[in-house]
Every structure is written in C-alpha cells, then in structure tokens.
Design a protein around this motif. Structure first.
Motif, PDB file in Angstrom:
ATOM      1  N   GLN A   1     -44.733  -9.454 -70.057  1.00 33.24           N
ATOM      2  CA  GLN A   1     -44.183  -9.159 -68.728  1.00 33.24           C
ATOM      3  C   GLN A   1     -42.661  -9.249 -68.734  1.00 33.24           C
ATOM      4  OE1 GLN A   1     -46.870 -12.120 -66.972  1.00 33.24           O
ATOM      5  NE2 GLN A   1     -47.357 -10.628 -65.384  1.00 33.24           N
ATOM      6  N   THR A   2     -42.135 -10.295 -69.375  1.00 35.41           N
ATOM      7  CA  THR A   2     -40.683 -10.479 -69.440  1.00 35.41           C
ATOM      8  C   THR A   2     -40.037  -9.326 -70.195  1.00 35.41           C
ATOM      9  OG1 THR A   2     -41.044 -12.859 -69.445  1.00 35.41           O
ATOM     10  CG2 THR A   2     -38.861 -12.106 -70.111  1.00 35.41           C
TER      11      THR A   2
ATOM     12  N   HIS B   1     -43.028  -6.374 -56.305  1.00 29.10           N
ATOM     13  CA  HIS B   1     -42.865  -7.154 -57.530  1.00 29.10           C
ATOM     14  C   HIS B   1     -42.168  -8.481 -57.223  1.00 29.10           C
ATOM     15  CE1 HIS B   1     -41.717  -8.217 -61.627  1.00 29.10           C
ATOM     16  NE2 HIS B   1     -42.486  -7.246 -62.070  1.00 29.10           N
ATOM     17  N   HIS B   2     -42.698  -9.569 -57.754  1.00 26.35           N
ATOM     18  CA  HIS B   2     -42.177 -10.879 -57.340  1.00 26.35           C
ATOM     19  C   HIS B   2     -40.820 -11.205 -57.961  1.00 26.35           C
ATOM     20  CE1 HIS B   2     -43.881 -12.481 -61.163  1.00 26.35           C
ATOM     21  NE2 HIS B   2     -43.038 -13.483 -60.987  1.00 26.35           N
ATOM     22  N   VAL B   3     -40.432 -10.514 -59.034  1.00 24.22           N
ATOM     23  CA  VAL B   3     -39.119 -10.758 -59.644  1.00 24.22           C
ATOM     24  C   VAL B   3     -38.092  -9.758 -59.126  1.00 24.22           C
ATOM     25  CG1 VAL B   3     -37.816 -10.832 -61.815  1.00 24.22           C
ATOM     26  CG2 VAL B   3     -40.154 -11.738 -61.725  1.00 24.22           C
ATOM     27  N   THR B   4     -38.426  -8.483 -59.194  1.00 24.85           N
ATOM     28  CA  THR B   4     -37.448  -7.432 -58.876  1.00 24.85           C
ATOM     29  C   THR B   4     -37.451  -7.032 -57.408  1.00 24.85           C
ATOM     30  OG1 THR B   4     -39.026  -5.646 -59.305  1.00 24.85           O
ATOM     31  CG2 THR B   4     -37.769  -6.473 -61.194  1.00 24.85           C
ATOM     32  N   ARG B   5     -38.493  -7.394 -56.692  1.00 29.02           N
ATOM     33  CA  ARG B   5     -38.702  -7.001 -55.286  1.00 29.02           C
ATOM     34  C   ARG B   5     -38.882  -5.497 -55.127  1.00 29.02           C
ATOM     35  NH1 ARG B   5     -37.908 -11.207 -51.402  1.00 29.02           N
ATOM     36  NH2 ARG B   5     -38.115 -13.134 -52.591  1.00 29.02           N
TER      37      ARG B   5
ATOM     38  N   ARG C   1     -39.950  -6.193 -68.051  1.00 23.40           N
ATOM     39  CA  ARG C   1     -38.956  -6.304 -66.967  1.00 23.40           C
ATOM     40  C   ARG C   1     -37.529  -6.111 -67.481  1.00 23.40           C
ATOM     41  NH1 ARG C   1     -42.130 -11.594 -64.871  1.00 23.40           N
ATOM     42  NH2 ARG C   1     -43.977 -10.448 -64.174  1.00 23.40           N
TER      43      ARG C   1
ATOM     44  N   GLN D   1     -35.428 -12.035 -75.071  1.00 25.26           N
ATOM     45  CA  GLN D   1     -34.190 -11.398 -74.597  1.00 25.26           C
ATOM     46  C   GLN D   1     -33.484 -10.624 -75.709  1.00 25.26           C
ATOM     47  OE1 GLN D   1     -33.517 -10.948 -71.495  1.00 25.26           O
ATOM     48  NE2 GLN D   1     -35.220 -12.259 -70.876  1.00 25.26           N
TER      49      GLN D   1
ATOM     50  N   ARG E   1     -35.670  -2.066 -67.466  1.00 18.69           N
ATOM     51  CA  ARG E   1     -35.306  -1.293 -66.267  1.00 18.69           C
ATOM     52  C   ARG E   1     -34.125  -0.371 -66.561  1.00 18.69           C
ATOM     53  NH1 ARG E   1     -34.549  -5.595 -61.578  1.00 18.69           N
ATOM     54  NH2 ARG E   1     -34.399  -3.713 -60.291  1.00 18.69           N
TER      55      ARG E   1
ATOM     56  N   GLU F   1     -46.575  -3.318 -64.137  1.00 19.46           N
ATOM     57  CA  GLU F   1     -45.198  -3.502 -64.621  1.00 19.46           C
ATOM     58  C   GLU F   1     -44.607  -2.171 -65.083  1.00 19.46           C
ATOM     59  OE1 GLU F   1     -43.252  -6.202 -64.681  1.00 19.46           O
ATOM     60  OE2 GLU F   1     -44.686  -7.809 -64.232  1.00 19.46           O
TER      61      GLU F   1
END
Ligand SMILES: [Mn+2]
Length: 312
Positions: free
Chosen positions: A260-261, A61-65, A264, A214, A267, A299
């Motif tokens: 997607q945001t 994953h490019h954000v969370t790795r 994420r 958010q 989590r 995701e």
C-alpha cells in the motif's frame, strides 16, 4: 450510500455496470482466464471473488483524501467475453481486441485476472488502439517472478512469459520497466537473464528489504521517468501469509502495508492502466486474498483517477 453495501448485483467497487466504453474514463474489467497457468489453476475465479470482496471498499482514501469516483467516471465493464476459452491463441486475440476497443474509446482499464498471461494481450490491445506513434509504456511490475520466460512445454502463451512476449512484440518499453519482489528458486535462470539482457531493472526481494519502501519508490520513479506507464500487480508478490490464494506462492514476500505504501508513492505518474492478477480463490477458503486484491485495486484506481483528472 443509498443502499447497504451487501445488497444488489456485485460489481467492482459497487460501480455501475456499463455495457459499452462510451462515457467511461476508467473501466474495471474482469478477465476470468487461467488457461496460461503452468501448475495450479484457479485464477479464473478471481474476478467474481474480487467483485464480491470489493464491496468492502469505500470512497475516500484515508491518506490522500482522494475520492476516485468524484474525479472521473468509473464503471464496471463486465468480463472480457471468452467464447474460445479452450483455444489459447484465439483467447489472446479476443482479449487483445477487447482492449484495443477500450484504448480507442480513451478508457484507462483496471483489470482483474485471471492468470498473468492476460497482461500480454492487454498491452498488445492497448498499443494497437492508441494513436499511431504512441510510445509503448514502461511497466511497474510487482511480482515474485519476472514472467519473462520463453515458450513452456510447447506454448509461448503462459503466465510465466507475458513480459517476454510484450517485449518481443514491441508493446512495452523494457528499458523503462522495473520488476519488484522477485524471488524463489527456478529450474532455469532464462527469465531472470532475459529481463536483464533487455534492460529491465530487476529488484529481488532481498534488495527491496535492504532499501526500504521509500528508496524503492525513488528507484521506480527513476526507472520509468516521464512518459506512459502501466502497472501490473501479481498478488504472489505478497507473502503468502497475506495472500495464500494464488497458484504459485513464494514465501518471504512483501507485506500488505508495504504494498500500500509503495503504491501511494507512485502518484502523478502517467498511468495508462493497470491490472491485479493471480488471485486464485480456491486456494484460500478464508477469502482474505480476494479482500487484499480488491483493496490493492482500490489503491491502483486512485492512481488512475488522479492521472485521469490531470489529463488534458
Ligand atoms: Mn506474475
């Protein structure tokens, strides 16, 4: 990485095909059933197109790795067998027993619909297969519609009613449920009213837009709190500009990046499973809806894999 992504038999995310749930932590499952639609059919073709499009997804994953495949054992468990596809009641029993067996094997399922009616027998099966006394899950339900309507034209099995059915059956916790992205005119307000009367948090798209992603994430976490949670994502939550291939599109929806945001931001919740439903490829000759659906499945897979890795 040993073969080009366009080769071989198409499975979800190019994972190995498993014939039984043993030695599987997360099972990717197709439910190619759309006998519950109230208008435009086509979601029965969702799983095949999602499998094909999912060959575009990669691992890290490019954000969370996160690399979900390094965290747990992920396999494609094939499609739920549908030997009674023209008999609604029997289909629901077939789906229910399939998921009961998955729960008994300790598998967290990530399913691809199919129309949204499949979510009721999935929840019923997961509850039936869980140890006695297990709390029913709260639901994070992302959709243009609350899907809490009662019987429609003589049948209670339809894609506008899975969360009505699941509430009545006691296989979900409506007070730990949030419905996000709701919009579109209806012929009766019964579904909206049912959700609120049973304690669900209903967030129409106007509130979503006003709050921002958010703050929506914070509200989701407040509503579901601690305890098991199931994520159900209807592709029609997205604006049809992003996902036209669905039976009941509603304009003025969520963007792919917002979705997607949002995902994420979830989590660490106690996910027991999830689904991505209502991709109807015949309404999208471009194929983009299936690509969007497969990307959102990735995701959700990352959320399940992190939960799986944290489990005792
Ligand atoms: Mn739905």
């Amino acid at each position: 990485m040993t073969a080009p992504r366009y080769t071989g038999i198409a499975t979800f995310m190019r994972t190995p095909l498993a014939s039984s749930p043993g030695n599987v932590d997360i099972g990717l499952v197709g439910v190619p059933y759309d006998g519950g639609v109230t208008n435009r059919a086509g979601a029965r073709h969702g799983p095949r197109e999602l499998r094909n499009a999912s060959s575009m997804t990669r691992t890290i994953h490019h954000v969370t790795r996160i690399n979900p495949y390094a965290l747990c054992r992920v396999a494609d468990l094939g499609d739920v067998p549908l030997p009674h596809v023209y008999d609604h009641t029997a289909v629901y029993e077939d789906i229910c027993s399939f998921y009961q067996a998955l729960a008994q094997a300790g598998v967290r399922p990530l399913s691809a619909g199919g129309d949204h009616s499949i979510t009721f027998p999935i929840l019923a099966g997961l509850h039936a297969g869980s140890p006695r006394g297990t709390r029913p899950p709260g639901i994070i339900h992302i959709d243009a519609h609350t899907d809490t309507w009662g019987p429609f034209m003589g049948s209670k099995f339809h894609h506008g009613g899975p969360f009505h059915q699941a509430t009545e059956a006691g296989v979900m916790d409506p007070r730990r449920t949030i419905q996000i992205g709701i919009r579109g005119a209806q012929n009766t307000p019964a579904g909206w009213d049912y959700s609120r009367a049973h304690g669900m948090r209903v967030m129409f798209i106007e509130e979503f837009d006003e709050l921002g992603v958010q703050a929506v994430i914070a509200e989701i976490r407040r509503v579901v709190g601690e305890g098991p949670v199931y994520l159900s994502f209807d592709i029609d939550a997205l604006d049809p500009a992003y996902a036209p291939g669905t039976g009941t599109p509603e304009v003025g929806g969520i963007s792919t990046l917002q979705a997607q945001t949002l995902l994420r931001g979830l989590r660490g919740l106690d996910f027991i499973g999830g689904d991505l439903v209502e991709v109807a490829p015949p309404f999208d000759p471009s194929g983009n809806t299936a690509l969007v659906g497969a990307t959102l499945m990735y995701e959700i897979l990352c959320l399940l894999a992190e939960r799986c890795a944290a489990a005792p």
